[in-house]
Design an enzyme around this catalytic site. Structure first.
Site, PDB file in Angstrom:
ATOM      1  N   HIS A  36     -44.457 -48.998  93.688  1.00 40.50           N
ATOM      2  CA  HIS A  36     -44.148 -48.961  92.247  1.00 40.50           C
ATOM      3  C   HIS A  36     -42.982 -49.875  91.888  1.00 40.50           C
ATOM      4  CE1 HIS A  36     -47.046 -46.242  90.552  1.00 40.50           C
ATOM      5  NE2 HIS A  36     -47.036 -45.627  91.717  1.00 40.50           N
ATOM      6  N   ASP A  56     -55.238 -47.809  95.086  1.00 36.51           N
ATOM      7  CA  ASP A  56     -55.630 -46.630  95.867  1.00 36.51           C
ATOM      8  C   ASP A  56     -56.972 -46.830  96.564  1.00 36.51           C
ATOM      9  OD1 ASP A  56     -53.487 -44.913  95.803  1.00 36.51           O
ATOM     10  OD2 ASP A  56     -54.082 -43.936  93.942  1.00 36.51           O
ATOM     11  N   CYS A  91     -58.035 -52.630  87.028  1.00 36.59           N
ATOM     12  CA  CYS A  91     -56.635 -52.509  86.617  1.00 36.59           C
ATOM     13  C   CYS A  91     -55.687 -52.449  87.808  1.00 36.59           C
ATOM     14  CB  CYS A  91     -56.429 -51.283  85.728  1.00 36.59           C
ATOM     15  SG  CYS A  91     -56.864 -49.734  86.537  1.00 36.59           S
ATOM     16  N   GLU A 151     -61.199 -45.224  92.072  1.00 35.46           N
ATOM     17  CA  GLU A 151     -60.159 -45.488  93.069  1.00 35.46           C
ATOM     18  C   GLU A 151     -60.353 -44.665  94.335  1.00 35.46           C
ATOM     19  OE1 GLU A 151     -56.357 -44.396  91.340  1.00 35.46           O
ATOM     20  OE2 GLU A 151     -57.322 -42.880  90.091  1.00 35.46           O
TER      21      GLU A 151
END
Length: 530
Positions: A187, A453, A500, A429
């Site tokens: 992140h 993921d 995305c 995902e």
């Protein structure tokens, strides 16, 4: 020279600010002089008061009175006379050190609040813990850096940064980010790319090698790190930095041009955002919509759940800011490496495989409905698309859609206006969802492939573990086969498929994804023009 993982492009040259996540060690020793310990206690409380008042004033300016109120509460707890008297009593009677006495009493208060059945009172445990850590740091002489109040340009160096850190730091002052751990999909890396801040991650022991004030160069393209470099090296990187600026200017010439291939195939280039603050970055990147609004950042860096009204204002602001362009808002995706201290979440052996995202929402329906009501009310202000994360089965998709339909019906019954048609999609995902994409496609309006993921689960590689980061492979044939299958199944069912995850911004894979027929690429806004 040192080497890490290139996480966000660009060159940063500047003084280091070390952000240590030091564990506090309280030594239970007796003191010979109670008066000295009590004086130390008062000094620590006074210094903490100064910190909190400054943070409160800055929060008030940046976010308004409501957000600043939490720091008013912290100031009251800090100066609670009953608690202070109890600490003094331990110092005087037991001859305890100031830090040992303060830690013991504050822990007692934390446990008292945690044991309460009233939800509001239970949440106050986190406030007491926050205040006590601040005072204990002062008593132990452990420096802490307030990222909201950085007053000079710097390169942030730390073991890692939480999503709350990156969401609240003074972005105007951060030249670059350097961490010991993490990979391109951590992140810290994702937020750095979103904000256009050069970053190198997974650089192992940088937080123990670099000292505050050291001049640091980080190269977000190569992963190179230089500490206190010679003048010649500084000059070379300064030239490189200017070349980066020139490239940015060249890319800006593409603003407003259609996203179309030479043979006439048009796709949508959208951006991923984490809050309404990112809209300016999105517009600078010339995005054709919001392909992913990560709503979990609204829930972070706070002590309680955001209200329906607060969420409504966030969603309304984003929808109205981009006019008629599509905005895909993802429902709450908490869990894994994103936790909320005020939400009673279990400690898990494998949090990435555990109680997270849609699983929490289907379990805590009131929490889910609050978010959905805010989204639905905001839908009249723009082109809203709703997306459910972490779907692994048809049953989960149907349950989420049923709760959405119930929420919409309840609002309409009350006379609340909502958009007539709101497309509903899912993130693909999880490999099980990819394998049964043909079935899922018949029950939703679009797919968005979350490669971060999907790669992790398909290759059985923890994407936060730099030791095995080479195994986290965007080009793995197994991953690409799943991506291709998802796109083909979507088109067979008459719906569109986007992406995305971070792979959407990887230039070498663009021709492959175009060839597969991907309809929409959503990425960090700073990658769009490139």
């Amino acid at each position: 020279m040192y080497l890490g993982t290139a996480a966000s492009p660009g060159i940063a040259i500047g003084p280091a600010v070390l952000v240590q996540s030091t564990e506090l060690t309280i030594i239970r020793k007796n003191s010979d002089n109670s008066n000295i310990e009590i004086e130390s206690l008062h000094r620590a409380i006074a210094a903490s008061r100064t910190d909190l008042e400054r943070i409160r004033d800055k929060a008030h300016q940046a976010m308004g009175a409501e957000k600043a109120a939490i720091f008013e509460a912290h100031l009251m707890m800090l100066e609670d006379p009953v608690m202070i008297d109890e600490v003094k009593e331990l110092i005087t009677v037991r001859k305890a050190s100031a830090e040992a006495a303060y830690d013991e009493i504050s822990q007692r208060y934390v446990k008292t609040f945690e044991a309460m059945t009233n939800a509001y009172m239970k949440e106050r445990a986190a406030d007491v813990r926050d205040v006590s850590v601040r005072v204990l740091r002062k008593l132990l002489g452990v420096e802490t850096v307030d990222l909201t109040s950085l007053e000079a340009d710097c390169v942030l160096v730390g073991h890692d940064f939480t999503p709350s850190d990156t969401a609240t730091m003074n972005r105007a002052r951060v030249l670059g980010i350097l961490t010991d751990i993490g990979g391109r999909t951590s992140h810290t890396a994702i937020m750095a790319r979103t904000l256009g801040i050069p970053a190198v991650v997974g650089a192992k022991v940088m937080s123990h090698t670099i000292r505050n004030g050291d001049l640091v160069i980080i190269d977000g393209d190569s992963g190179e790190i230089h500490i206190n470099p010679e003048a010649g090296l500084i000059a070379r990187y300064s030239t490189q930095k200017q070349q980066h600026a020139a490239l940015k200017d060249a890319l800006n010439q593409l603003r407003g041009k259609p996203s179309v291939t030479r043979d006439g195939r048009q796709v949508e280039l959208a951006g991923n955002i984490g809050s309404p603050k990112d809209i300016e970055v999105l517009k600078k990147g010339d995005a054709e919509g919001v392909g992913l609004f990560r709503t979990e950042f609204i829930y972070m860096n706070r002590e309680t759940l955001p209200s329906e009204e607060e969420q409504f204002e966030c969603y309304r602001e984003v929808l109205s800011s981009v006019s008629s362009k599509p905005v895909i808002i993802r429902t709450l995706d908490i869990g894994g490496d994103k936790s909320l201290p005020y939400l009673d979440m279990p400690k898990e052996m494998n949090p990435f495989l555990g109680y997270r995202a849609i699983r929490i929402c289907l379990d805590q329906v009131d929490l889910f409905k609050t978010q959905l009501r805010a989204m639905l009310r905001a839908s009249v202000y723009g082109n809203l698309n709703i997306m459910f994360p972490m779907i692994s089965s048809l049953e989960e998709l149907l349950a989420a859609k049923r709760i959405l339909a119930e929420t919409a019906s309840e609002l309409r019954t009350k006379g609340v206006k909502i958009a007539q048609k709101i497309p509903v999609g899912i993130m693909i995902e999880i490999p099980s969802a990819a394998m049964m994409a043909d079935v899922l496609a018949k029950n939703c309006d679009f797919f968005s492939i979350g490669t971060n993921d999907l790669i992790q689960y398909t290759c059985a590689v923890d994407r936060m573990n730099e030791k095995i980061h080479d195994l986290y492979n965007s080009y793995h044939p197994g991953v690409l086969r799943l991506v291709n299958k998802v796109i083909q199944d979507a088109h067979s069912a008459g719906i569109w498929a986007g992406m995305c995850g971070e792979v959407a911004g990887e230039l070498p894979l663009v021709p492959v994804l175009l060839g597969m027929g991907l309809d929409e690429f959503s990425m960090s806004p700073n990658s769009i023009l490139k």
